[in-house]
Design an enzyme around this catalytic site. Structure first.
Site, PDB file in Angstrom:
ATOM      1  N   LYS A  91      81.619  30.930  17.500  1.00  7.29           N
ATOM      2  CA  LYS A  91      81.767  29.989  18.613  1.00  7.29           C
ATOM      3  C   LYS A  91      82.893  30.493  19.505  1.00  7.29           C
ATOM      4  CE  LYS A  91      80.182  25.837  19.850  1.00  7.29           C
ATOM      5  NZ  LYS A  91      78.816  25.316  19.727  1.00  7.29           N
ATOM      6  N   GLY A 191      70.976   6.833  22.501  1.00  4.89           N
ATOM      7  CA  GLY A 191      71.080   8.009  23.388  1.00  4.89           C
ATOM      8  C   GLY A 191      69.701   8.552  23.725  1.00  4.89           C
ATOM      9  N   GLY A 193      68.961  10.842  26.201  1.00  6.98           N
ATOM     10  CA  GLY A 193      69.163  11.950  27.137  1.00  6.98           C
ATOM     11  C   GLY A 193      68.076  12.996  26.942  1.00  6.98           C
ATOM     12  N   VAL A 195      67.416  15.234  24.516  1.00 13.02           N
ATOM     13  CA  VAL A 195      66.732  15.268  23.218  1.00 13.02           C
ATOM     14  C   VAL A 195      66.079  13.915  22.923  1.00 13.02           C
ATOM     15  CG1 VAL A 195      66.965  15.667  20.744  1.00 13.02           C
ATOM     16  CG2 VAL A 195      68.343  17.002  22.328  1.00 13.02           C
TER      17      VAL A 195
HETATM   18  P1  NAD Z   1      72.418  14.405  26.730  1.00 17.99           P
HETATM   19  O1  NAD Z   1      73.772  14.433  27.331  1.00 17.99           O
HETATM   20  O2  NAD Z   1      71.251  14.823  27.557  1.00 17.99           O
HETATM   21  O3  NAD Z   1      72.094  12.947  26.149  1.00 17.99           O
HETATM   22  C1  NAD Z   1      73.039  12.131  25.538  1.00 17.99           C
HETATM   23  C2  NAD Z   1      72.736  10.710  25.964  1.00 17.99           C
HETATM   24  O4  NAD Z   1      73.622   9.833  25.268  1.00 17.99           O
HETATM   25  C3  NAD Z   1      72.918  10.456  27.455  1.00 17.99           C
HETATM   26  O5  NAD Z   1      71.787   9.828  27.996  1.00 17.99           O
HETATM   27  C4  NAD Z   1      74.159   9.563  27.502  1.00 17.99           C
HETATM   28  O6  NAD Z   1      74.129   8.648  28.591  1.00 17.99           O
HETATM   29  C5  NAD Z   1      74.060   8.855  26.171  1.00 17.99           C
HETATM   30  N1  NAD Z   1      75.311   8.273  25.716  1.00 17.99           N
HETATM   31  C6  NAD Z   1      76.579   8.726  25.884  1.00 17.99           C
HETATM   32  N2  NAD Z   1      77.457   7.884  25.334  1.00 17.99           N
HETATM   33  C7  NAD Z   1      76.744   6.864  24.808  1.00 17.99           C
HETATM   34  C8  NAD Z   1      77.077   5.685  24.111  1.00 17.99           C
HETATM   35  N3  NAD Z   1      78.349   5.355  23.869  1.00 17.99           N
HETATM   36  N4  NAD Z   1      76.073   4.875  23.688  1.00 17.99           N
HETATM   37  C9  NAD Z   1      74.785   5.176  23.947  1.00 17.99           C
HETATM   38  N5  NAD Z   1      74.411   6.285  24.603  1.00 17.99           N
HETATM   39  C10 NAD Z   1      75.373   7.108  25.033  1.00 17.99           C
HETATM   40  O7  NAD Z   1      72.543  15.307  25.412  1.00 17.99           O
HETATM   41  P2  NAD Z   1      71.349  15.907  24.550  1.00 17.99           P
HETATM   42  O8  NAD Z   1      71.179  17.331  24.917  1.00 17.99           O
HETATM   43  O9  NAD Z   1      70.198  14.985  24.554  1.00 17.99           O
HETATM   44  O10 NAD Z   1      72.026  15.911  23.111  1.00 17.99           O
HETATM   45  C11 NAD Z   1      72.154  14.712  22.352  1.00 17.99           C
HETATM   46  C12 NAD Z   1      72.966  15.002  21.097  1.00 17.99           C
HETATM   47  O11 NAD Z   1      72.321  16.009  20.322  1.00 17.99           O
HETATM   48  C13 NAD Z   1      74.368  15.550  21.395  1.00 17.99           C
HETATM   49  O12 NAD Z   1      75.235  15.046  20.400  1.00 17.99           O
HETATM   50  C14 NAD Z   1      74.219  17.057  21.226  1.00 17.99           C
HETATM   51  O13 NAD Z   1      75.406  17.674  20.826  1.00 17.99           O
HETATM   52  C15 NAD Z   1      73.173  17.113  20.110  1.00 17.99           C
HETATM   53  N6  NAD Z   1      72.377  18.334  20.129  1.00 17.99           N
HETATM   54  C16 NAD Z   1      71.650  18.670  21.234  1.00 17.99           C
HETATM   55  C17 NAD Z   1      70.872  19.830  21.226  1.00 17.99           C
HETATM   56  C18 NAD Z   1      70.024  20.208  22.418  1.00 17.99           C
HETATM   57  O14 NAD Z   1      69.174  21.102  22.280  1.00 17.99           O
HETATM   58  N7  NAD Z   1      70.187  19.591  23.563  1.00 17.99           N
HETATM   59  C19 NAD Z   1      70.860  20.652  20.070  1.00 17.99           C
HETATM   60  C20 NAD Z   1      71.601  20.268  18.957  1.00 17.99           C
HETATM   61  C21 NAD Z   1      72.365  19.109  18.997  1.00 17.99           C
END
Ligand code: NAD
Length: 365
Positions: A91, A191, A193, A195
Protein backbone atom coordinates in the site's frame (compact mmCIF):
# COMPACT_ATOMS: atom_id res chain seq x y z
CA UNK A 1 12.98 15.66 31.22
CA UNK A 2 16.49 16.04 29.77
CA UNK A 3 17.00 16.68 26.05
CA UNK A 4 18.25 13.10 25.57
CA UNK A 5 15.21 11.67 27.36
CA UNK A 6 12.70 13.70 25.35
CA UNK A 7 14.49 12.76 22.10
CA UNK A 8 14.19 9.12 23.15
CA UNK A 9 10.47 9.48 24.00
CA UNK A 10 9.75 11.02 20.59
CA UNK A 11 11.61 8.30 18.72
CA UNK A 12 9.63 5.93 16.48
CA UNK A 13 11.09 2.45 16.53
CA UNK A 14 10.52 1.66 12.86
CA UNK A 15 12.19 -1.75 12.79
CA UNK A 16 10.11 -3.01 15.73
CA UNK A 17 7.01 -1.95 13.83
CA UNK A 18 8.18 -3.76 10.71
CA UNK A 19 8.99 -6.84 12.75
CA UNK A 20 5.61 -6.86 14.50
CA UNK A 21 3.81 -8.14 11.39
CA UNK A 22 6.92 -9.05 9.41
CA UNK A 23 6.77 -6.31 6.77
CA UNK A 24 9.40 -6.72 4.06
CA UNK A 25 10.14 -3.22 2.97
CA UNK A 26 9.31 0.40 3.67
CA UNK A 27 10.12 3.20 1.26
CA UNK A 28 9.99 6.88 2.21
CA UNK A 29 9.60 9.13 -0.83
CA UNK A 30 10.39 12.85 -0.57
CA UNK A 31 10.53 15.55 -3.21
CA UNK A 32 10.91 19.16 -2.18
CA UNK A 33 9.93 20.60 -5.57
CA UNK A 34 6.48 19.00 -5.75
CA UNK A 35 5.97 18.70 -1.98
CA UNK A 36 5.67 14.92 -2.27
CA UNK A 37 5.85 13.05 1.02
CA UNK A 38 4.85 9.43 0.56
CA UNK A 39 5.38 6.08 2.21
CA UNK A 40 5.19 2.78 0.34
CA UNK A 41 4.91 -0.31 2.54
CA UNK A 42 5.47 -3.76 1.09
CA UNK A 43 4.20 -6.34 3.52
CA UNK A 44 4.69 -9.70 1.86
CA UNK A 45 5.66 -10.81 -1.65
CA UNK A 46 5.67 -14.61 -1.26
CA UNK A 47 2.76 -14.98 -3.67
CA UNK A 48 3.71 -12.21 -6.10
CA UNK A 49 4.32 -8.48 -6.38
CA UNK A 50 2.72 -6.38 -3.66
CA UNK A 51 -0.42 -4.69 -4.95
CA UNK A 52 -2.36 -1.99 -3.15
CA UNK A 53 -3.79 1.44 -3.85
CA UNK A 54 -2.33 4.85 -3.11
CA UNK A 55 -4.26 6.84 -0.52
CA UNK A 56 -3.92 10.60 -0.10
CA UNK A 57 -4.68 11.69 3.45
CA UNK A 58 -3.96 14.68 5.63
CA UNK A 59 -2.46 12.72 8.53
CA UNK A 60 -1.97 14.56 11.80
CA UNK A 61 1.66 13.39 11.90
CA UNK A 62 4.10 10.97 10.27
CA UNK A 63 3.45 8.26 12.87
CA UNK A 64 -0.23 8.17 11.94
CA UNK A 65 0.68 7.84 8.25
CA UNK A 66 3.16 5.08 9.03
CA UNK A 67 0.65 3.12 11.13
CA UNK A 68 -1.98 3.41 8.42
CA UNK A 69 0.26 2.24 5.60
CA UNK A 70 1.57 -0.71 7.64
CA UNK A 71 -1.95 -1.79 8.62
CA UNK A 72 -3.40 -1.40 5.12
CA UNK A 73 -0.52 -3.17 3.34
CA UNK A 74 -0.88 -6.18 5.65
CA UNK A 75 -4.61 -6.28 4.91
CA UNK A 76 -3.84 -6.49 1.19
CA UNK A 77 -1.65 -9.57 1.75
CA UNK A 78 -4.59 -11.40 3.35
CA UNK A 79 -7.08 -10.27 0.72
CA UNK A 80 -4.89 -11.42 -2.17
CA UNK A 81 -3.95 -14.70 -0.50
CA UNK A 82 -7.49 -15.78 0.33
CA UNK A 83 -8.65 -14.83 -3.16
CA UNK A 84 -6.19 -17.28 -4.71
CA UNK A 85 -4.31 -14.49 -6.50
CA UNK A 86 -0.58 -14.56 -7.20
CA UNK A 87 -0.15 -11.21 -5.53
CA UNK A 88 1.41 -9.97 -2.34
CA UNK A 89 0.28 -7.13 -0.13
CA UNK A 90 1.40 -3.50 -0.28
CA UNK A 91 0.00 0.00 0.00
CA UNK A 92 1.10 3.61 -0.38
CA UNK A 93 0.09 6.79 1.36
CA UNK A 94 0.75 10.32 0.18
CA UNK A 95 0.68 12.80 3.04
CA UNK A 96 -1.27 16.01 2.52
CA UNK A 97 -4.63 17.57 1.73
CA UNK A 98 -5.95 15.94 -1.44
CA UNK A 99 -7.75 19.16 -2.42
CA UNK A 100 -4.52 21.15 -2.66
CA UNK A 101 -1.55 18.82 -2.87
CA UNK A 102 -2.35 16.74 -5.97
CA UNK A 103 -0.71 18.02 -9.14
CA UNK A 104 0.45 16.36 -12.33
CA UNK A 105 4.06 16.81 -11.22
CA UNK A 106 3.47 15.28 -7.78
CA UNK A 107 1.65 12.23 -9.12
CA UNK A 108 4.29 11.71 -11.82
CA UNK A 109 7.10 12.07 -9.29
CA UNK A 110 5.34 9.46 -7.17
CA UNK A 111 5.16 7.30 -10.32
CA UNK A 112 8.95 7.54 -10.58
CA UNK A 113 9.31 6.16 -7.05
CA UNK A 114 6.97 3.29 -7.95
CA UNK A 115 9.02 2.64 -11.10
CA UNK A 116 12.20 2.49 -9.02
CA UNK A 117 10.79 -0.55 -7.22
CA UNK A 118 10.95 -2.48 -10.50
CA UNK A 119 7.54 -4.13 -10.21
CA UNK A 120 7.87 -5.24 -6.60
CA UNK A 121 5.01 -2.80 -5.93
CA UNK A 122 1.97 -2.24 -8.16
CA UNK A 123 -0.20 0.74 -7.37
CA UNK A 124 -3.86 1.62 -8.00
CA UNK A 125 -6.56 4.12 -7.04
CA UNK A 126 -7.66 4.42 -3.43
CA UNK A 127 -9.22 7.00 -1.12
CA UNK A 128 -8.66 10.50 -2.59
CA UNK A 129 -6.95 9.31 -5.75
CA UNK A 130 -8.72 9.13 -9.09
CA UNK A 131 -8.33 7.42 -12.42
CA UNK A 132 -6.85 10.70 -13.71
CA UNK A 133 -4.18 10.59 -10.97
CA UNK A 134 -3.33 7.03 -12.02
CA UNK A 135 -3.02 8.15 -15.62
CA UNK A 136 -0.28 10.56 -14.45
CA UNK A 137 1.41 7.80 -12.46
CA UNK A 138 1.20 5.61 -15.57
CA UNK A 139 3.20 8.22 -17.54
CA UNK A 140 6.19 7.26 -15.39
CA UNK A 141 5.62 3.57 -14.68
CA UNK A 142 3.78 0.54 -16.04
CA UNK A 143 3.31 -0.78 -12.51
CA UNK A 144 -0.18 0.65 -12.08
CA UNK A 145 -3.62 -0.94 -12.45
CA UNK A 146 -7.21 0.30 -12.28
CA UNK A 147 -6.85 2.27 -15.50
CA UNK A 148 -9.84 3.21 -17.63
CA UNK A 149 -11.04 0.76 -20.28
CA UNK A 150 -9.96 3.23 -22.98
CA UNK A 151 -6.37 2.72 -21.79
CA UNK A 152 -6.63 -1.08 -21.74
CA UNK A 153 -7.58 -1.21 -18.06
CA UNK A 154 -10.44 -2.88 -16.27
CA UNK A 155 -12.47 0.26 -15.59
CA UNK A 156 -14.73 0.64 -12.56
CA UNK A 157 -14.22 -2.35 -10.22
CA UNK A 158 -17.45 -1.74 -8.24
CA UNK A 159 -19.72 -4.08 -10.26
CA UNK A 160 -17.22 -6.91 -9.74
CA UNK A 161 -16.93 -6.10 -6.04
CA UNK A 162 -20.73 -6.09 -5.72
CA UNK A 163 -20.95 -9.47 -7.45
CA UNK A 164 -18.45 -10.94 -4.98
CA UNK A 165 -20.38 -9.53 -2.02
CA UNK A 166 -23.54 -11.08 -3.48
CA UNK A 167 -21.78 -14.46 -3.76
CA UNK A 168 -20.46 -14.22 -0.20
CA UNK A 169 -23.93 -13.24 1.03
CA UNK A 170 -25.51 -16.27 -0.64
CA UNK A 171 -22.95 -18.58 0.99
CA UNK A 172 -23.63 -17.01 4.40
CA UNK A 173 -27.41 -17.29 3.89
CA UNK A 174 -26.98 -20.97 3.00
CA UNK A 175 -25.02 -21.49 6.19
CA UNK A 176 -27.59 -19.70 8.35
CA UNK A 177 -30.87 -20.77 6.71
CA UNK A 178 -30.07 -24.04 4.94
CA UNK A 179 -30.33 -22.79 1.37
CA UNK A 180 -28.74 -19.97 -0.59
CA UNK A 181 -31.90 -18.37 -1.97
CA UNK A 182 -32.46 -14.71 -1.22
CA UNK A 183 -35.98 -14.78 -2.60
CA UNK A 184 -38.21 -13.25 0.08
CA UNK A 185 -35.28 -12.61 2.43
CA UNK A 186 -35.22 -9.19 4.09
CA UNK A 187 -31.89 -7.48 3.37
CA UNK A 188 -30.86 -4.21 5.06
CA UNK A 189 -28.18 -2.27 3.20
CA UNK A 190 -26.18 0.53 4.80
CA UNK A 191 -24.68 2.65 1.99
CA UNK A 192 -26.01 2.54 -1.55
CA UNK A 193 -23.01 4.02 -3.36
CA UNK A 194 -21.10 2.34 -6.16
CA UNK A 195 -21.01 -1.15 -4.62
CA UNK A 196 -24.28 -0.96 -2.66
CA UNK A 197 -26.12 0.17 -5.80
CA UNK A 198 -24.95 -2.78 -7.89
CA UNK A 199 -25.65 -5.14 -5.00
CA UNK A 200 -29.24 -3.86 -4.89
CA UNK A 201 -29.69 -4.88 -8.53
CA UNK A 202 -28.67 -8.50 -7.85
CA UNK A 203 -30.84 -8.72 -4.76
CA UNK A 204 -33.85 -7.17 -6.46
CA UNK A 205 -33.52 -9.59 -9.37
CA UNK A 206 -33.58 -12.51 -6.94
CA UNK A 207 -36.68 -11.23 -5.17
CA UNK A 208 -35.22 -10.02 -1.88
CA UNK A 209 -37.16 -7.46 0.22
CA UNK A 210 -34.89 -4.45 0.44
CA UNK A 211 -34.29 -1.88 3.19
CA UNK A 212 -31.81 0.92 2.52
CA UNK A 213 -30.13 3.76 4.34
CA UNK A 214 -27.64 6.41 3.19
CA UNK A 215 -26.79 10.03 3.85
CA UNK A 216 -27.48 10.78 0.20
CA UNK A 217 -31.23 11.52 -0.01
CA UNK A 218 -31.17 11.65 -3.81
CA UNK A 219 -29.85 8.12 -4.11
CA UNK A 220 -32.36 6.88 -1.54
CA UNK A 221 -35.22 8.34 -3.57
CA UNK A 222 -33.82 6.89 -6.81
CA UNK A 223 -33.33 3.36 -5.49
CA UNK A 224 -36.51 3.16 -3.46
CA UNK A 225 -38.38 3.93 -6.68
CA UNK A 226 -36.30 1.67 -8.92
CA UNK A 227 -36.19 -1.39 -6.65
CA UNK A 228 -39.16 -0.85 -4.35
CA UNK A 229 -36.75 -0.57 -1.43
CA UNK A 230 -37.94 0.76 1.93
CA UNK A 231 -35.94 3.73 3.19
CA UNK A 232 -34.72 3.50 6.80
CA UNK A 233 -33.39 6.42 8.86
CA UNK A 234 -29.72 6.31 9.97
CA UNK A 235 -28.95 3.92 12.82
CA UNK A 236 -32.39 2.28 12.63
CA UNK A 237 -30.85 0.06 9.96
CA UNK A 238 -29.24 -2.03 12.75
CA UNK A 239 -32.40 -2.85 14.64
CA UNK A 240 -34.94 -3.52 11.87
CA UNK A 241 -36.34 -6.99 11.52
CA UNK A 242 -34.04 -8.15 8.71
CA UNK A 243 -32.52 -11.52 7.80
CA UNK A 244 -29.34 -10.03 6.37
CA UNK A 245 -27.39 -6.88 7.21
CA UNK A 246 -25.08 -5.58 4.47
CA UNK A 247 -22.65 -2.84 5.58
CA UNK A 248 -21.56 -1.07 2.38
CA UNK A 249 -20.54 2.35 3.69
CA UNK A 250 -18.26 2.60 6.72
CA UNK A 251 -15.67 0.51 8.54
CA UNK A 252 -15.65 -0.41 12.26
CA UNK A 253 -19.46 -0.34 12.54
CA UNK A 254 -19.65 -3.81 14.11
CA UNK A 255 -19.11 -2.61 17.66
CA UNK A 256 -20.69 -3.81 20.91
CA UNK A 257 -23.60 -1.37 20.71
CA UNK A 258 -24.56 -2.05 17.09
CA UNK A 259 -24.13 -5.83 17.32
CA UNK A 260 -26.40 -5.69 20.38
CA UNK A 261 -29.16 -4.17 18.24
CA UNK A 262 -28.92 -6.54 15.28
CA UNK A 263 -31.77 -8.94 14.54
CA UNK A 264 -30.23 -10.19 11.29
CA UNK A 265 -28.79 -13.70 11.29
CA UNK A 266 -26.31 -12.87 8.52
CA UNK A 267 -23.83 -10.03 8.00
CA UNK A 268 -22.35 -9.72 4.52
CA UNK A 269 -21.25 -6.41 3.06
CA UNK A 270 -18.55 -4.56 1.14
CA UNK A 271 -17.18 -2.15 3.74
CA UNK A 272 -13.57 -2.69 4.79
CA UNK A 273 -12.63 -3.53 8.39
CA UNK A 274 -16.19 -3.92 9.66
CA UNK A 275 -15.26 -5.43 13.04
CA UNK A 276 -14.34 -2.61 15.43
CA UNK A 277 -12.14 -5.06 17.36
CA UNK A 278 -11.92 -8.51 15.84
CA UNK A 279 -10.90 -10.19 19.10
CA UNK A 280 -13.96 -8.82 20.90
CA UNK A 281 -16.57 -8.60 18.17
CA UNK A 282 -15.68 -11.78 16.25
CA UNK A 283 -16.53 -13.94 19.31
CA UNK A 284 -19.55 -11.73 20.07
CA UNK A 285 -21.04 -12.56 16.68
CA UNK A 286 -20.65 -16.28 17.42
CA UNK A 287 -22.44 -15.82 20.76
CA UNK A 288 -25.32 -14.06 19.01
CA UNK A 289 -25.50 -16.83 16.40
CA UNK A 290 -24.80 -14.43 13.54
CA UNK A 291 -23.12 -15.78 10.40
CA UNK A 292 -20.51 -13.18 9.48
CA UNK A 293 -19.00 -13.32 5.99
CA UNK A 294 -15.47 -11.89 6.42
CA UNK A 295 -15.23 -8.50 4.68
CA UNK A 296 -11.77 -8.91 3.15
CA UNK A 297 -12.87 -12.17 1.55
CA UNK A 298 -16.20 -11.16 0.07
CA UNK A 299 -15.21 -7.64 -1.06
CA UNK A 300 -12.18 -8.91 -3.02
CA UNK A 301 -13.91 -8.67 -6.42
CA UNK A 302 -12.25 -5.31 -7.07
CA UNK A 303 -8.82 -6.79 -6.40
CA UNK A 304 -9.63 -9.82 -8.56
CA UNK A 305 -10.57 -7.36 -11.32
CA UNK A 306 -7.29 -5.42 -11.14
CA UNK A 307 -5.32 -8.65 -10.95
CA UNK A 308 -6.87 -9.55 -14.31
CA UNK A 309 -5.59 -6.23 -15.59
CA UNK A 310 -2.09 -7.14 -14.40
CA UNK A 311 -2.08 -10.45 -16.28
CA UNK A 312 -4.12 -9.37 -19.35
CA UNK A 313 -7.61 -8.02 -18.86
CA UNK A 314 -10.68 -10.14 -19.44
CA UNK A 315 -13.90 -8.98 -17.76
CA UNK A 316 -15.55 -12.39 -18.08
CA UNK A 317 -12.67 -14.13 -16.30
CA UNK A 318 -12.76 -11.48 -13.56
CA UNK A 319 -16.45 -12.25 -12.90
CA UNK A 320 -15.88 -16.01 -13.11
CA UNK A 321 -13.05 -15.88 -10.58
CA UNK A 322 -15.14 -13.64 -8.34
CA UNK A 323 -17.94 -16.22 -8.34
CA UNK A 324 -15.52 -18.52 -6.50
CA UNK A 325 -16.05 -16.32 -3.41
CA UNK A 326 -19.18 -18.41 -2.81
CA UNK A 327 -17.13 -21.61 -2.35
CA UNK A 328 -14.42 -20.02 -0.24
CA UNK A 329 -16.98 -18.37 2.04
CA UNK A 330 -18.75 -21.73 2.48
CA UNK A 331 -15.40 -23.35 3.36
CA UNK A 332 -14.70 -20.61 5.90
CA UNK A 333 -17.99 -21.25 7.72
CA UNK A 334 -17.21 -24.98 7.89
CA UNK A 335 -13.66 -24.34 9.06
CA UNK A 336 -14.81 -21.84 11.72
CA UNK A 337 -17.39 -24.31 13.04
CA UNK A 338 -14.92 -27.21 13.11
CA UNK A 339 -12.29 -25.17 14.96
CA UNK A 340 -14.78 -23.23 17.06
CA UNK A 341 -13.29 -19.90 16.01
CA UNK A 342 -14.88 -16.81 14.47
CA UNK A 343 -14.98 -16.55 10.69
CA UNK A 344 -12.58 -13.60 10.40
CA UNK A 345 -9.96 -15.66 12.24
CA UNK A 346 -10.67 -18.70 10.08
CA UNK A 347 -10.28 -16.60 6.93
CA UNK A 348 -6.97 -15.19 8.16
CA UNK A 349 -5.70 -18.67 9.00
CA UNK A 350 -6.64 -19.93 5.53
CA UNK A 351 -4.83 -16.99 3.91
CA UNK A 352 -1.73 -17.63 6.03
CA UNK A 353 -1.83 -21.33 5.16
CA UNK A 354 -1.79 -20.53 1.43
CA UNK A 355 1.21 -18.22 1.86
CA UNK A 356 3.10 -20.86 3.86
CA UNK A 357 2.21 -23.61 1.38
CA UNK A 358 3.41 -21.53 -1.56
CA UNK A 359 6.61 -20.66 0.28
CA UNK A 360 7.24 -24.40 0.40
CA UNK A 361 6.40 -24.82 -3.30
CA UNK A 362 9.06 -22.24 -4.11
CA UNK A 363 11.68 -24.06 -2.06
CA UNK A 364 12.68 -26.41 -4.91
CA UNK A 365 14.70 -25.10 -7.84
P1 NAD B 1 -19.16 4.90 -2.29
O1 NAD B 1 -18.49 6.09 -1.73
O2 NAD B 1 -19.56 4.90 -3.72
O3 NAD B 1 -20.45 4.52 -1.42
C1 NAD B 1 -20.52 4.66 -0.04
C2 NAD B 1 -21.93 5.13 0.28
O4 NAD B 1 -22.07 5.18 1.70
C3 NAD B 1 -22.26 6.52 -0.26
O5 NAD B 1 -23.47 6.50 -0.96
C4 NAD B 1 -22.33 7.38 1.01
O6 NAD B 1 -23.27 8.44 0.89
C5 NAD B 1 -22.78 6.35 2.02
N1 NAD B 1 -22.51 6.74 3.40
C6 NAD B 1 -21.47 7.45 3.91
N2 NAD B 1 -21.61 7.61 5.23
C7 NAD B 1 -22.77 7.00 5.58
C8 NAD B 1 -23.46 6.82 6.79
N3 NAD B 1 -23.01 7.34 7.93
N4 NAD B 1 -24.61 6.10 6.78
C9 NAD B 1 -25.10 5.59 5.64
N5 NAD B 1 -24.48 5.73 4.45
C10 NAD B 1 -23.34 6.42 4.42
O7 NAD B 1 -18.15 3.69 -1.98
P2 NAD B 1 -18.17 2.24 -2.62
O8 NAD B 1 -17.14 2.18 -3.68
O9 NAD B 1 -19.56 1.82 -2.89
O10 NAD B 1 -17.59 1.39 -1.41
C11 NAD B 1 -18.40 1.06 -0.28
C12 NAD B 1 -17.54 0.38 0.77
O11 NAD B 1 -16.94 -0.80 0.23
C13 NAD B 1 -16.37 1.25 1.25
O12 NAD B 1 -16.17 0.97 2.62
C14 NAD B 1 -15.18 0.74 0.45
O13 NAD B 1 -13.96 0.91 1.12
C15 NAD B 1 -15.53 -0.74 0.32
N6 NAD B 1 -14.96 -1.38 -0.86
C16 NAD B 1 -15.23 -0.90 -2.11
C17 NAD B 1 -14.70 -1.53 -3.23
C18 NAD B 1 -15.02 -1.05 -4.62
O14 NAD B 1 -14.72 -1.78 -5.58
N7 NAD B 1 -15.61 0.10 -4.80
C19 NAD B 1 -13.85 -2.66 -3.05
C20 NAD B 1 -13.60 -3.13 -1.77
C21 NAD B 1 -14.15 -2.47 -0.67
Amino acid sequence: MSTTQSAKAAQIDIFSQLQAYNHEKLVFCQDKHTGLKAIIAIHNTVLGPGLGGTRVWNYANDTEALNDVLRLSRGMTYKAAISGLNLGGAKAVIIGDAKTIKTEALMRKFGRFVENLNGKYITAEDVNTTTRDMEYVNMETDHVVGLPESMGGGGDPSPVTAYGVYMGMKAAVKHAFGNESLNGKKVAIQGIGKVGGHLLEHLHKEGAKLFITDINEEMLAKYSKEFGATVVKGDEIYSIDADVFAPCALGAILNTENIGKLKAKVIAGAANNQLADENVHGPMLIEKGIAYAPDFLINAGGLINVYQEHIGYNRETAFRNTEHIFNVTSDIFKMADAKNIHTQKAAMELAEKRINDMLHVGSTY
